[in-house]
Design an enzyme around this catalytic site. Sequence first.
Site, PDB file in Angstrom:
ATOM      1  N   PHE A 150       0.807  -1.228   0.000  1.00 27.39           N
ATOM      2  CA  PHE A 150       0.000   0.000   0.000  1.00 27.39           C
ATOM      3  C   PHE A 150       0.836   1.272   0.000  1.00 27.39           C
ATOM      4  CE2 PHE A 150       0.750  -0.260   4.590  1.00 27.39           C
ATOM      5  CZ  PHE A 150       0.969   1.072   4.904  1.00 27.39           C
ATOM      6  N   LYS A 174      -1.225  -6.142 -10.149  1.00 29.95           N
ATOM      7  CA  LYS A 174      -2.215  -6.225  -9.062  1.00 29.95           C
ATOM      8  C   LYS A 174      -1.853  -5.178  -8.013  1.00 29.95           C
ATOM      9  CE  LYS A 174      -2.714  -7.925  -5.128  1.00 29.95           C
ATOM     10  NZ  LYS A 174      -3.432  -6.972  -4.265  1.00 29.95           N
ATOM     11  N   SER A 227       5.079  -7.264   3.058  1.00 31.36           N
ATOM     12  CA  SER A 227       5.662  -7.634   4.355  1.00 31.36           C
ATOM     13  C   SER A 227       6.424  -8.960   4.226  1.00 31.36           C
ATOM     14  CB  SER A 227       4.548  -7.754   5.386  1.00 31.36           C
ATOM     15  OG  SER A 227       3.587  -8.688   4.915  1.00 31.36           O
ATOM     16  N   CYS A 282       9.686   1.118   3.538  1.00 36.83           N
ATOM     17  CA  CYS A 282      10.644   0.035   3.783  1.00 36.83           C
ATOM     18  C   CYS A 282      12.033   0.620   3.961  1.00 36.83           C
ATOM     19  CB  CYS A 282      10.630  -0.952   2.642  1.00 36.83           C
ATOM     20  SG  CYS A 282      11.239  -0.229   1.125  1.00 36.83           S
ATOM     21  N   GLU A 383       8.739  -4.730  12.706  1.00 38.69           N
ATOM     22  CA  GLU A 383       8.615  -3.565  11.824  1.00 38.69           C
ATOM     23  C   GLU A 383       7.382  -2.778  12.283  1.00 38.69           C
ATOM     24  OE1 GLU A 383       7.618  -4.377   7.690  1.00 38.69           O
ATOM     25  OE2 GLU A 383       8.713  -2.590   7.068  1.00 38.69           O
TER      26      GLU A 383
HETATM   27  P1  NAD Z   1       1.277  -6.811   2.749  1.00 34.99           P
HETATM   28  O1  NAD Z   1       2.276  -7.896   2.791  1.00 34.99           O
HETATM   29  O2  NAD Z   1       0.153  -6.841   3.720  1.00 34.99           O
HETATM   30  O3  NAD Z   1       0.566  -6.768   1.289  1.00 34.99           O
HETATM   31  C1  NAD Z   1       1.319  -6.730   0.114  1.00 34.99           C
HETATM   32  C2  NAD Z   1       0.496  -7.359  -1.016  1.00 34.99           C
HETATM   33  O4  NAD Z   1       0.218  -8.723  -0.718  1.00 34.99           O
HETATM   34  C3  NAD Z   1      -0.850  -6.684  -1.245  1.00 34.99           C
HETATM   35  O5  NAD Z   1      -1.040  -6.563  -2.631  1.00 34.99           O
HETATM   36  C4  NAD Z   1      -1.850  -7.625  -0.598  1.00 34.99           C
HETATM   37  O6  NAD Z   1      -3.086  -7.624  -1.298  1.00 34.99           O
HETATM   38  C5  NAD Z   1      -1.185  -8.982  -0.700  1.00 34.99           C
HETATM   39  N1  NAD Z   1      -1.422  -9.847   0.463  1.00 34.99           N
HETATM   40  C6  NAD Z   1      -1.567  -9.453   1.764  1.00 34.99           C
HETATM   41  N2  NAD Z   1      -1.724 -10.540   2.559  1.00 34.99           N
HETATM   42  C7  NAD Z   1      -1.640 -11.626   1.757  1.00 34.99           C
HETATM   43  C8  NAD Z   1      -1.719 -13.039   1.996  1.00 34.99           C
HETATM   44  N3  NAD Z   1      -1.910 -13.525   3.224  1.00 34.99           N
HETATM   45  N4  NAD Z   1      -1.619 -13.869   0.940  1.00 34.99           N
HETATM   46  C9  NAD Z   1      -1.425 -13.375  -0.308  1.00 34.99           C
HETATM   47  N5  NAD Z   1      -1.352 -12.053  -0.586  1.00 34.99           N
HETATM   48  C10 NAD Z   1      -1.460 -11.190   0.420  1.00 34.99           C
HETATM   49  O7  NAD Z   1       2.072  -5.440   2.827  1.00 34.99           O
HETATM   50  P2  NAD Z   1       1.495  -3.965   3.001  1.00 34.99           P
HETATM   51  O8  NAD Z   1       1.013  -3.794   4.406  1.00 34.99           O
HETATM   52  O9  NAD Z   1       0.585  -3.618   1.896  1.00 34.99           O
HETATM   53  O10 NAD Z   1       2.834  -3.097   2.777  1.00 34.99           O
HETATM   54  C11 NAD Z   1       3.753  -2.817   3.780  1.00 34.99           C
HETATM   55  C12 NAD Z   1       4.916  -3.792   3.771  1.00 34.99           C
HETATM   56  O11 NAD Z   1       5.610  -3.735   2.517  1.00 34.99           O
HETATM   57  C13 NAD Z   1       5.965  -3.425   4.815  1.00 34.99           C
HETATM   58  O12 NAD Z   1       6.403  -4.610   5.437  1.00 34.99           O
HETATM   59  C14 NAD Z   1       7.070  -2.788   4.008  1.00 34.99           C
HETATM   60  O13 NAD Z   1       8.356  -2.848   4.588  1.00 34.99           O
HETATM   61  C15 NAD Z   1       7.002  -3.606   2.754  1.00 34.99           C
HETATM   62  N6  NAD Z   1       7.658  -2.912   1.651  1.00 34.99           N
HETATM   63  C16 NAD Z   1       8.871  -3.391   1.250  1.00 34.99           C
HETATM   64  C17 NAD Z   1       9.554  -2.745   0.239  1.00 34.99           C
HETATM   65  C18 NAD Z   1      10.910  -3.239  -0.201  1.00 34.99           C
HETATM   66  O14 NAD Z   1      11.455  -2.679  -1.135  1.00 34.99           O
HETATM   67  N7  NAD Z   1      11.487  -4.240   0.431  1.00 34.99           N
HETATM   68  C19 NAD Z   1       8.988  -1.619  -0.368  1.00 34.99           C
HETATM   69  C20 NAD Z   1       7.747  -1.167   0.063  1.00 34.99           C
HETATM   70  C21 NAD Z   1       7.083  -1.836   1.081  1.00 34.99           C
END
Ligand code: NAD
Length: 490
Positions: A150, A174, A227, A282, A383
């Site tokens: 997000f 997506k 995440s 991140c 985090e």
């Molecule tokens: P999230 O893991 O909850 O969701 C990410 C994506 O996965 C979304 O599109 C969501 O629809 C999908 N998703 C969520 N739960 C799922 C599941 N159980 N099974 C399958 N798909 C699922 O992450 P978020 O809260 O949207 O974003 C924040 C996280 O992203 C933080 O941990 C942040 O550090 C990380 N992030 C990392 C980077 C990087 O470059 N390493 C960059 C930006 C964000």
Amino acid sequence: MIKTLKNFIDGQWRESKEPVFRDIMNPATGELLARVPAGSAHDVADAAESAQKAWWEWRNTPASQRVQYLFRMKQVLEANSDEIAEICTSECGKTFAESKAEIVRAVENIEVACGIPKLLQSDFSEDIATGIDEFYIRQPIGVGASISPFNFPVMIPFWFMPYAIACGNTYIVKPSDKVPCTMTRIFELFEDLNLPKGILNMVHGGKTTVDAILEHPHIKAISFVGSSPVAKYIYQTGTSHGKRVQALGGAKNPVVIMPDADVDTTVKIIADSAYGCAGQRCLAAAIVLTVGRAGEIFTEKLIEASKTKQIGNGMTEGVEVGPVITKESKERIEKLIEKSVNDGARLLLDGRKITVGGCEGGNFIGPTILGDVDPESEIYATEIFGPVIIINNVDTLEDAIKLTNKGLKGNAASIFTRSGAAARKFRHDVQAGNIGINIGIAAPMSFFPFSGWKESFYGDLHGQSFHAVEFYTQTKVVIERWHDDWTRKF
Ligand code: NAD
């Protein structure tokens, strides 16, 4: 009327085949913005079918022609950046300036991908044996997909998608189901590109959509950002279905301050790094480790700088810290702070009781600083993804590096110092994929890979630049011999 979002499949806007929806709220005001489909495997199957059908012709289109669409893509993003940024801020909460900045990052990746005719070139060895030559060709692998978080609704799909389609793949985006409006508007604007149908598709949804992407046989490569637990799941499930997967996970980035660091610039950079995007990055500075006398010099200054941050609706001029994404997220962060205090941390600055006039429905937390946090405690390892800094003092640089390397994440780490030797040791010894030296947590430019180690990354090749090109191509090696006597016959 509240907009119900549609998928973009095979060049058309289509309703999801599963009429279940999630509400999208403005995190600064609580206002209902849109409804997004919860997702359906049928939608993914339709998009994958369309992308697969379009692939063969697209892969046979010369790279120099494919990039013409990318030149237009860049122009469309730039020409509409104010409108896109406003939508981004309204659903994600970050400030308008932060939204504009991530559009710039997206554009920079398109620019690098426009170099694909050169980036795709390979090596050629003549006479590996007498009269025999060997070379390799980079060819696209088919249908690719990105799954994004997000916190960067615009930028993150552009770490992958422009490279994928420039290389001759077709694609499914997506967006995060928490911030789907921004990418929907971008796809509306992209209709002006006149891309052949099926090259670029967008499917909304959450876990149902993701699982369908992980399993669909047409989809050959997946780029995930989110995440760490989900990144690990995506990597394991996607690879078990025979797909190429790169999965970028969460972070807990340490920043080390040596006593000789420049006080004013260090404090300003760390405060910006920790509170930008309300800490939902991140690359946020999450743990500050002061070394020796740096504790006395920097702690008070950092508290003072943190108090000056303007909190509010990201659309308001001068605001520096917007809301966090949801009410649940705010509650989670507040509970983590409370638990850490119960566990013995010192609450040096408390941002929990903040109110923002005119935004009573918003999810605001002000800058918060916790001191003397037990490195074995929950909050030290978790985090937080909010505007919260942990600040601990250690005796030596070696202690700081040891603590840094103990962390399970390895996204990024920075050091502030005037000593070249200290900086060199830090760069050399720290187990993290992105290193900053007198720079806040450093975001690699689009012409470098966006690295990440340990639980912050599952896979081999990262996003952006030549890594993205390698990820979205497969190598074909050719060894050839043309007999001289065949030439003589002509
Ligand atoms: P999230 O893991 O909850 O969701 C990410 C994506 O996965 C979304 O599109 C969501 O629809 C999908 N998703 C969520 N739960 C799922 C599941 N159980 N099974 C399958 N798909 C699922 O992450 P978020 O809260 O949207 O974003 C924040 C996280 O992203 C933080 O941990 C942040 O550090 C990380 N992030 C990392 C980077 C990087 O470059 N390493 C960059 C930006 C964000």
